[in-house]
Design an enzyme around this catalytic site. Structure first.
Site, PDB file in Angstrom:
ATOM      1  N   LYS A 238       3.379  -9.204 -20.639  1.00 20.28           N
ATOM      2  CA  LYS A 238       2.881  -7.834 -20.857  1.00 20.28           C
ATOM      3  C   LYS A 238       1.450  -7.876 -21.394  1.00 20.28           C
ATOM      4  CE  LYS A 238       5.032  -5.844 -18.987  1.00 20.28           C
ATOM      5  NZ  LYS A 238       6.271  -6.188 -18.383  1.00 20.28           N
TER       6      LYS A 238
ATOM      7  N   GLU B 269       8.258 -12.595 -21.747  1.00 19.42           N
ATOM      8  CA  GLU B 269       7.961 -11.218 -21.341  1.00 19.42           C
ATOM      9  C   GLU B 269       6.831 -10.633 -22.195  1.00 19.42           C
ATOM     10  OE1 GLU B 269       8.491  -9.514 -18.894  1.00 19.42           O
ATOM     11  OE2 GLU B 269       8.233  -7.442 -19.470  1.00 19.42           O
TER      12      GLU B 269
ATOM     13  N   HIS C  54       5.509 -30.586 -28.033  1.00 18.98           N
ATOM     14  CA  HIS C  54       5.379 -31.506 -26.894  1.00 18.98           C
ATOM     15  C   HIS C  54       4.072 -31.300 -26.147  1.00 18.98           C
ATOM     16  CE1 HIS C  54       9.384 -32.952 -27.614  1.00 18.98           C
ATOM     17  NE2 HIS C  54       9.791 -31.682 -27.729  1.00 18.98           N
TER      18      HIS C  54
ATOM     19  N   CYS D  71       0.867  -1.161   0.000  1.00 21.56           N
ATOM     20  CA  CYS D  71       0.000   0.000   0.000  1.00 21.56           C
ATOM     21  C   CYS D  71       0.910   1.218   0.000  1.00 21.56           C
ATOM     22  CB  CYS D  71      -0.827   0.049   1.275  1.00 21.56           C
ATOM     23  SG  CYS D  71      -1.758  -1.454   1.552  1.00 21.56           S
TER      24      CYS D  71
ATOM     25  N   ASN E 294       1.338  -0.264   5.853  1.00 17.92           N
ATOM     26  CA  ASN E 294       1.699  -1.015   4.654  1.00 17.92           C
ATOM     27  C   ASN E 294       2.486  -2.230   5.113  1.00 17.92           C
ATOM     28  OD1 ASN E 294       2.688  -1.879   2.128  1.00 17.92           O
ATOM     29  ND2 ASN E 294       4.442  -0.504   2.267  1.00 17.92           N
ATOM     30  N   GLY E 295       2.040  -3.424   4.721  1.00 19.01           N
ATOM     31  CA  GLY E 295       2.744  -4.642   5.128  1.00 19.01           C
ATOM     32  C   GLY E 295       1.746  -5.682   5.574  1.00 19.01           C
TER      33      GLY E 295
ATOM     34  N   TRP F 159      -3.829  -1.752  -1.233  1.00 18.23           N
ATOM     35  CA  TRP F 159      -3.882  -2.943  -2.068  1.00 18.23           C
ATOM     36  C   TRP F 159      -4.163  -4.087  -1.105  1.00 18.23           C
ATOM     37  CZ3 TRP F 159      -0.778  -7.473  -2.768  1.00 18.23           C
ATOM     38  CH2 TRP F 159      -1.034  -8.173  -3.953  1.00 18.23           C
TER      39      TRP F 159
ATOM     40  N   LYS G 156       2.343  -2.109  -8.102  1.00 17.50           N
ATOM     41  CA  LYS G 156       3.685  -1.910  -8.622  1.00 17.50           C
ATOM     42  C   LYS G 156       4.749  -2.628  -7.809  1.00 17.50           C
ATOM     43  CE  LYS G 156       6.701  -0.177 -11.366  1.00 17.50           C
ATOM     44  NZ  LYS G 156       6.786  -0.940 -12.628  1.00 17.50           N
TER      45      LYS G 156
ATOM     46  N   ARG H  12       1.116   1.992  -5.907  1.00 16.20           N
ATOM     47  CA  ARG H  12       1.371   0.948  -4.919  1.00 16.20           C
ATOM     48  C   ARG H  12       0.101   0.185  -4.534  1.00 16.20           C
ATOM     49  NH1 ARG H  12       6.169   1.440  -2.422  1.00 16.20           N
ATOM     50  NH2 ARG H  12       5.375   0.258  -0.653  1.00 16.20           N
TER      51      ARG H  12
ATOM     52  N   GLU I 286      -1.088  -9.040 -18.619  1.00 14.71           N
ATOM     53  CA  GLU I 286      -1.312  -8.189 -17.442  1.00 14.71           C
ATOM     54  C   GLU I 286      -2.048  -6.896 -17.769  1.00 14.71           C
ATOM     55  OE1 GLU I 286       2.134  -6.641 -15.284  1.00 14.71           O
ATOM     56  OE2 GLU I 286       3.305  -6.772 -17.111  1.00 14.71           O
TER      57      GLU I 286
HETATM   58  C1  F6R Z   1       5.356  -7.008 -14.722  1.00 13.34           C
HETATM   59  C2  F6R Z   1       5.874  -6.543 -13.454  1.00 13.34           C
HETATM   60  C3  F6R Z   1       6.163  -7.540 -12.388  1.00 13.34           C
HETATM   61  C4  F6R Z   1       7.487  -7.190 -11.695  1.00 13.34           C
HETATM   62  C5  F6R Z   1       7.698  -8.110 -10.486  1.00 13.34           C
HETATM   63  C6  F6R Z   1       9.033  -7.883  -9.813  1.00 13.34           C
HETATM   64  O1  F6R Z   1       5.158  -5.961 -15.605  1.00 13.34           O
HETATM   65  O2  F6R Z   1       6.053  -5.374 -13.257  1.00 13.34           O
HETATM   66  O3  F6R Z   1       6.180  -8.833 -12.884  1.00 13.34           O
HETATM   67  O4  F6R Z   1       8.536  -7.321 -12.614  1.00 13.34           O
HETATM   68  O5  F6R Z   1       6.670  -7.895  -9.561  1.00 13.34           O
HETATM   69  O6  F6R Z   1       9.169  -6.572  -9.385  1.00 13.34           O
HETATM   70  P1  F6R Z   1      10.575  -5.956  -9.008  1.00 13.34           P
HETATM   71  O7  F6R Z   1      11.399  -5.906 -10.224  1.00 13.34           O
HETATM   72  O8  F6R Z   1      10.241  -4.602  -8.453  1.00 13.34           O
HETATM   73  O9  F6R Z   1      11.168  -6.869  -7.973  1.00 13.34           O
END
Ligand code: F6R
Length: 607
Positions: free
Chosen positions: A487, A483, A506, A2, A101-102, A75, A602, A27, A490
């Site tokens: 993208k 990746e 396979h 959060c 937060n936590g 969050w 994030k 966040r 998500e």
């Molecule tokens: C995808 C994304 C997440 C982060 C993951 C790790 O777009 O943003 O998959 O890559 O949560 O986050 P970090 O790099 O901050 O440890």
């Protein structure tokens, strides 16, 4: 995970808090709230959903009278994202309010303990035990600070919190353990927040609180205390030199688009100071006293994990270092066979990802050496690693990570050149060619981004009907396929699977039909003939194909996407933004909330 903020000073607090929460919304954004003290009462406003719902509620006159307050953007981890569970939470006597937060892991035991003492709870959150326990100890005759000490000593888990109490209308108490918390020091005003942009408009002077530290703030004072011995601590003030503009959209429709377009600049920033052009060598002064790894374990999550997988190919090829890449949530629980001679590299944009941080701590427990590859300065991973290498991507606001991956790949590429050179594996010709290519890369990417954007914009309506996508690649393009799929899923919520192209036969190929398109990464390299066969297998089953490829590859697919013919691994830096732009345009076309996709946040500071 959060965002929290607290302000005490001489200006109307709620406006500053709302402004700060807007910068922390990345966040978490399922509910929000603020609290302040006025006329010996705590006033709380909360709302489910995004911040503008809360703003609409803040129309009473009182809010302009207060110059101290706390705020939260949530969050959900414990308890549904409802108004009842939104922060701030109040103590039973309604005189304390707290944001957190936590995760309080032992909240159930603490809740039972307090319920037995007659305390009633109003939410399903773990957080509420914090404020009720502080209240309880205060009722027992302890000072607020002592009540906080007593509470935190009983709590297991992670927290960054801020607390107000109505008898002290200009004071905020805050503390942290395993969740970020930064103190902002102004003139006659002080701030506390989960991240610097929350108060950067008002001050650049910051202190990074450490774990197990508490701070007491008034408009003109701040005092940090150690939770262990209750003694006062003095900490260094750091001046932040980046600008709030760099954390804003600069005219782009979304942060994600802005951040994709920033990649040439990010590469430039990553290269700055890293290359000795006279000697054709790469510089890592951070690693001068660090042993050359005999083998390397990379630990990361999500997009950072994909950067690690990509680096495995490069590090093994260029520096002849065997690399194992682990998802952090697996690494931390699989009792990995590592010892003091091993080097672990944790990769994290935020530097706060709970599983990656736990992987780092496990590695340190086993006396292995840890390199942190991080973007956020002063983050937990940056502080706890033996050596930190910063990726220089700047603040990444969009939940979907883009430029951070580019920066991680560049740093990992530079590292392979650095270690390869240390091991005397690189010829002068190889070094000069690679370094020249690297230096040209920002400009070359810059000239292609706009063209890629148009192509993605043209393809999105053509493929927006799809419910599922395959992303296929071989070699370095396999992690990039993963990746690309991440993208797409998500931000557009279209199901997508990344596969090593050779693995299709396979099992997964059973899914192919005219309704299941494939996005192929098929540049002209030594693996292209193999890719061609895989794509023919897809076409034989009626599958439609978009292929990122080069002019001479002569691929006959539904939608060839021709990109310049850079040699490997430089071409990865073109493929990556093309994948990002395709996902972006699909999400925009489908009307999705690109920067704040559902169910995501994030910085994942919980397991
Ligand atoms: C995808 C994304 C997440 C982060 C993951 C790790 O777009 O943003 O998959 O890559 O949560 O986050 P970090 O790099 O901050 O440890």
């Amino acid at each position: 995970m959060c965002g929290i903020i607290g302000y005490t000073g001489h200006r109307p607090a709620t406006q500053i808090i709302i402004e700060g929460l807007k910068r922390l919304e990345y966040r978490g954004y399922d509910s929000a709230g603020v609290a302040f003290c006025l006329q010996n009462k705590v006033h709380v406003f909360k709302s489910q959903g995004k911040l503008n719902n809360l703003e609409n509620k803040l129309c009473s006159q009182e809010i302009y009278l207060t110059t101290t307050g706390i705020g939260h953007t949530r969050w959900a981890t414990h308890g549904l994202p409802t108004e009842k569970n939104a922060h701030p939470h109040l103590s039973q006597n309604k005189r304390f309010a707290l944001v957190h937060n936590g995760i309080i892991e032992n909240f159930k035991e603490l809740k039972h303990y307090l319920k037995d003492k007659g305390i009633q709870f109003n939410s399903d959150t773990d957080t509420e035990v914090l404020v009720q326990l502080i209240f309880y100890y205060h009722e027992q005759g302890k000072s607020i600070l002592d009540a906080i000490y007593e509470t935190l000593n009983q709590v297991k888990g992670s927290y960054a919190f801020a607390l107000i109490e109505c008898a002290h209308p200009n004071t905020i108490w805050a503390g942290r353990h395993s969740s970020p918390l930064i103190l902002g020091i102004g003139q006659g005003e002080n701030f506390i927040a989960s991240d610097i942009p929350a108060f950067l408009n008002y001050t650049r002077e910051v202190i990074f609180l450490e774990d197990n530290e508490i701070v007491e703030l008034t408009p003109s004072t701040y005092q940090i205390y150690s939770l262990k011995n209750k003694k006062g601590i003095s900490r260094k003030v750091t001046t932040i030199n980046w600008d709030i503009q760099s954390a804003q959209k600069s005219g782009y429709k979304h942060f994600m688009l802005k951040e994709i377009f920033e990649q040439p600049k990010v590469i430039q920033d990553c290269l700055r100071g890293r290359i000795d052009e006279c000697e054709n060598t790469v510089l890592f002064s951070e690693l001068e006293n660090f042993p050359l790894p005999a083998r390397l374990n990379i630990v990361a999550c999500g997009t950072s994990f994909h950067a690690g997988m990509w680096a495995k190919y490069i590090l093994e090829q260029i520096a002849h270092i065997p690399v194992e890449v682990d998802i952090a949530s697996e690494f931390r629980y699989r009792n990995p066979l590592i010892n003091k001679n091993d080097v672990i590299m944790v990769i994290s944009q935020s530097g706060e990802t709970a599983d990656t941080l736990a992987g780092l701590r496990l590695a340190k427990e086993k006396n292995a050496k840890v390199i942190g590859l991080c973007n956020v300065v002063g983050s937990s991973i940056a502080r706890e690693a033996d050596v930190v290498i910063y990726t220089q991507a700047g603040p990444e606001i969009s939940v979907a990570s883009t430029k951070a991956m580019c920066s991680q790949m560049i740093m990992l590429f530079l590292l392979s050149l650095y270690w390869g050179n240390k091991k005397q594996l690189l010829t002068p010709n190889f070094k000069s060619q690679y370094i020249a290519h690297l230096l040209e890369l920002p400009e070359q990417i810059e000239t292609n981004l706009q063209i890629f954007h148009q192509k993605a914009n043209h393809l999105a309506p053509k493929y927006s009907w799809a419910n599922s996508f395959f992303y296929l690649g071989r070699g370095l393009n396999y992690p990039l396929a993963l990746e690309g799929a991440l993208k797409l899923k998500e931000i557009s919520y279209i199901h997508a699977e990344g596969y090593a192209a050779g693995e299709m036969k396979h099992g997964p190929i059973a899914l192919i039909d005219p309704q299941f398109p494939t996005f192929a990464l098929a540049p002209e390299d030594e693996l292209l003939p193999k890719m061609k066969s895989n794509l023919e297998e897809v076409q034989a089953r009626g599958g439609k194909i978009i292929a990122l490829t080069n002019i001479n590859s002569k691929l006959e697919v539904d939608d060839p996407w021709i990109i310049p013919n850079f040699k490997s691994p430089f071409i990865s830096f073109l493929i990556l933004p093309a994948l990002q732009l395709f996902a972006y345009e699909m999400a925009v076309y489908l009307g999705k909330d690109v920067d704040q996709p559902r169910n995501l946040a994030k910085s994942v500071t919980v397991e």
